[in-house]
Design an enzyme around this catalytic site. Structure first.
Site, PDB file in Angstrom:
ATOM      1  N   ALA A  32     -25.845  62.022  44.625  1.00 13.04           N
ATOM      2  CA  ALA A  32     -25.090  62.468  43.454  1.00 13.04           C
ATOM      3  C   ALA A  32     -25.670  63.743  42.858  1.00 13.04           C
ATOM      4  O   ALA A  32     -26.875  64.002  42.964  1.00 13.04           O
ATOM      5  CB  ALA A  32     -25.076  61.363  42.397  1.00 13.04           C
ATOM      6  N   ILE A  34     -26.275  64.411  39.855  1.00 14.50           N
ATOM      7  CA  ILE A  34     -27.208  64.170  38.757  1.00 14.50           C
ATOM      8  C   ILE A  34     -28.596  63.789  39.260  1.00 14.50           C
ATOM      9  O   ILE A  34     -29.594  63.911  38.527  1.00 14.50           O
ATOM     10  CB  ILE A  34     -26.660  63.055  37.830  1.00 14.50           C
ATOM     11  CG1 ILE A  34     -27.461  62.988  36.517  1.00 14.50           C
ATOM     12  CG2 ILE A  34     -26.700  61.701  38.527  1.00 14.50           C
ATOM     13  CD1 ILE A  34     -27.420  64.232  35.677  1.00 14.50           C
ATOM     14  N   ARG A  57     -22.495  57.826  51.481  1.00 18.29           N
ATOM     15  CA  ARG A  57     -21.374  57.458  52.348  1.00 18.29           C
ATOM     16  C   ARG A  57     -21.210  58.467  53.478  1.00 18.29           C
ATOM     17  O   ARG A  57     -20.831  58.129  54.585  1.00 18.29           O
ATOM     18  CB  ARG A  57     -20.092  57.370  51.527  1.00 18.29           C
ATOM     19  CG  ARG A  57     -20.007  56.176  50.607  1.00 18.29           C
ATOM     20  CD  ARG A  57     -18.729  56.221  49.793  1.00 18.29           C
ATOM     21  NE  ARG A  57     -18.653  57.434  48.991  1.00 18.29           N
ATOM     22  CZ  ARG A  57     -17.545  57.876  48.411  1.00 18.29           C
ATOM     23  NH1 ARG A  57     -16.413  57.223  48.574  1.00 18.29           N
ATOM     24  NH2 ARG A  57     -17.556  58.975  47.676  1.00 18.29           N
ATOM     25  N   TYR A  78     -26.483  52.175  51.876  1.00 21.82           N
ATOM     26  CA  TYR A  78     -27.118  51.723  50.626  1.00 21.82           C
ATOM     27  C   TYR A  78     -27.884  50.431  50.874  1.00 21.82           C
ATOM     28  O   TYR A  78     -28.994  50.244  50.367  1.00 21.82           O
ATOM     29  CB  TYR A  78     -26.067  51.471  49.536  1.00 21.82           C
ATOM     30  CG  TYR A  78     -25.161  52.632  49.208  1.00 21.82           C
ATOM     31  CD1 TYR A  78     -25.600  53.953  49.338  1.00 21.82           C
ATOM     32  CD2 TYR A  78     -23.865  52.410  48.739  1.00 21.82           C
ATOM     33  CE1 TYR A  78     -24.754  55.012  49.021  1.00 21.82           C
ATOM     34  CE2 TYR A  78     -23.017  53.459  48.416  1.00 21.82           C
ATOM     35  CZ  TYR A  78     -23.470  54.757  48.570  1.00 21.82           C
ATOM     36  OH  TYR A  78     -22.636  55.790  48.250  1.00 21.82           O
ATOM     37  N   LEU A  94     -24.208  56.104  41.375  1.00 22.62           N
ATOM     38  CA  LEU A  94     -22.909  56.020  42.041  1.00 22.62           C
ATOM     39  C   LEU A  94     -21.765  56.095  41.035  1.00 22.62           C
ATOM     40  O   LEU A  94     -21.983  56.107  39.826  1.00 22.62           O
ATOM     41  CB  LEU A  94     -22.825  54.698  42.817  1.00 22.62           C
ATOM     42  CG  LEU A  94     -23.847  54.501  43.938  1.00 22.62           C
ATOM     43  CD1 LEU A  94     -23.833  53.056  44.413  1.00 22.62           C
ATOM     44  CD2 LEU A  94     -23.564  55.449  45.095  1.00 22.62           C
ATOM     45  N   HIS A  99     -21.565  50.488  40.137  1.00 21.40           N
ATOM     46  CA  HIS A  99     -22.850  50.175  39.506  1.00 21.40           C
ATOM     47  C   HIS A  99     -23.158  48.681  39.546  1.00 21.40           C
ATOM     48  O   HIS A  99     -24.262  48.267  39.874  1.00 21.40           O
ATOM     49  CB  HIS A  99     -22.852  50.638  38.053  1.00 21.40           C
ATOM     50  CG  HIS A  99     -22.923  52.121  37.892  1.00 21.40           C
ATOM     51  ND1 HIS A  99     -23.083  52.726  36.664  1.00 21.40           N
ATOM     52  CD2 HIS A  99     -22.863  53.130  38.790  1.00 21.40           C
ATOM     53  CE1 HIS A  99     -23.120  54.031  36.815  1.00 21.40           C
ATOM     54  NE2 HIS A  99     -22.966  54.301  38.103  1.00 21.40           N
ATOM     55  N   LYS A 117     -25.851  55.502  33.376  1.00 22.26           N
ATOM     56  CA  LYS A 117     -24.899  55.035  32.379  1.00 22.26           C
ATOM     57  C   LYS A 117     -23.497  55.520  32.726  1.00 22.26           C
ATOM     58  O   LYS A 117     -23.393  56.556  33.406  1.00 22.26           O
ATOM     59  CB  LYS A 117     -25.308  55.534  30.989  1.00 22.26           C
ATOM     60  CG  LYS A 117     -24.988  57.008  30.746  1.00 22.26           C
ATOM     61  CD  LYS A 117     -26.044  57.758  30.055  1.00 22.26           C
ATOM     62  CE  LYS A 117     -26.977  58.478  30.926  1.00 22.26           C
ATOM     63  NZ  LYS A 117     -26.626  59.029  32.169  1.00 22.26           N
TER      64      LYS A 117
END
Length: 411
Positions: A32, A34, A57, A78, A94, A99, A117
């Protein structure tokens, strides 16, 4: 200017430190955007943290991510990360709808979990996840929702200036510029628990709960605009919202956010208005009383490392005790910043940190402390995360869109 440049350079290109004994090895589920800011960068400056593996993925994306960020291993799935006995901790950034499933899997595999979050899609999932039997066992895994901004010194200083019992009104605003999210991005996908309340809006909700130090009793109103995209149930996706809540002390909290913000990023902000209170002043005669009304604003409460400022506005009155007549009235203003806990002062002054530490780095410090059995100065516990999702469910139901669906399939 020099200190600002130095701080930002250290934040976005942090120095690496030698790793000591008892290192915690992290696996990342999903390559991701982030993840570098939330974990990879902060891990470089933590002597007890190593980012060991990543899975995505798309295997090519995972390999490119690992090569760019110096991550030793790329896993095929994962589940392979969750099953790896050499991995101590899992970071889950994710899509929101995933989550719940992967946090449950990781906890049941005995992994410590740092969970982006919002923790899950709704309060039903939150209650299941944070009440898992595995979390109440001896030597239980540590599970925490990653509300990183609440670990920054600026937030600690801001909260020290607020008296929750005297708060009458709060407004918390956040935003994402229109160009930051792709039209086909996960933010606009209902099945992935998208929407602006589930994105930056979650910070606005959490700010209200923190300032009032309470859960709202009622969502008074929630006005939304929905997506014009023609896919992924766009008519159920909130692109911007304004929600109003009533709290137990009678105070009103307003939360706002948008996925269609202006081109130039506007810093998040939260403004707190207190009721008038009488304050002691030994210099006054017994025939007079002194009163204070305080407003405190934290600009940049989410991106404090880049820039923030705390504005304090106090209005004072001296009034006669006999007839209530105003004898004197004046205002005082002050602005503060806190890039370290030393800056925050008071009870915070001895807490660790450098000016270039992002909120993510402060968060990682406390996450590791909790795992190692050391004292944690700041924390987001499971009941807090459950209450957060209850508040978000309130808003979605009031808006008419309905709360995000339970999509987790692993119970």
């Amino acid at each position: 200017m020099g200190s600002t440049i130095s701080r930002l350079k250290g934040a976005f290109d942090p120095p690496e430190v030698a790793k000591g004994e008892g290192v915690l090895r992290f696996g990342i589920l999903g390559a991701a955007n982030i993840a570098p800011m939330a974990l990879v960068g902060p891990a470089k400056t933590h002597p007890e943290v190593v980012v060991q593996a990543v899975a995505a993925r798309n295997p090519q994306k995972a390999s490119a991510f690992a090569e760019k960020h110096g991550i030793p291993e790329v896993k095929a799935s994962y589940q392979e990360i969750v099953d790896d006995p050499t991995i101590d901790c899992v970071f889950i950034p994710l899509a929101n709808s995933l989550h719940f499933e992967w946090a449950v899997r990781a906890v049941r595999a005995g992994k410590h979990v740092l969970l982006e979050k919002p923790s899950v899609a709704n309060a039903t999932e939150a209650e299941i996840l944070f009440h898992l039997p595995e979390l109440s066992q001896p030597n239980a895994p540590v599970l925490m929702e990653a509300f990183h901004n609440r670990f920054h010194p600026a937030w600690a200083l801001f909260r020290s200036l607020v008296n929750p019992g005297d708060v009458v009104h709060v407004v918390a605003r956040s935003m994402i510029p229109w160009w930051y999210v792709a039209k086909d991005g996960i933010e606009f996908n209902y099945s992935l628990a998208g929407g602006t309340m589930m994105h930056m809006g979650t910070y606005s909700f959490a700010a209200l709960r923190s300032v009032f130090d309470a859960q709202p009793e009622e969502c008074v109103s929630c006005d939304v605009s929905t997506s014009s995209n023609k896919t992924h149930d766009s008519d159920k996706i909130d692109t911007d919202f304004k929600a109003k809540f009533r709290f137990p002390n009678g105070g009103i909290g307003e939360a706002q956010s948008t996925l269609k913000g202006p081109t130039i990023w506007t810093p998040s902000n939260v403004t707190v208005t207190h009721r008038e209170v009488m304050v002691e002043d030994g210099k006054l005669p017994s025939s007079q009383h002194k009163f204070q009304t305080r407003e405190v604003t934290l600009h940049g409460f989410i991106q404090a490392i880049v820039w923030h400022r705390i504005d304090i506005k106090d209005v004072f009155q001296i009034r006669s005790t006999t007839d209530g007549k105003v004898i004197k009235k004046w205002g005082e203003k002050e602005s503060l910043k806190a890039y370290t806990f030393r800056d925050a002062g008071g009870a915070f002054s001895d807490l660790p940190g450098e000016p270039f530490w992002m909120s993510y780095r402060h968060q990682l410090e406390q996450f590791v402390n909790r795992i190692k059995g050391r004292e944690t100065q700041h924390w987001v516990d499971g009941e807090d995360s459950i209450d957060q999702m209850r508040m978000m469910d309130m808003a979605y139901e009031k808006s008419g869109l309905g709360r995000r669906p339970t999509t987790g399939t692993y119970t």
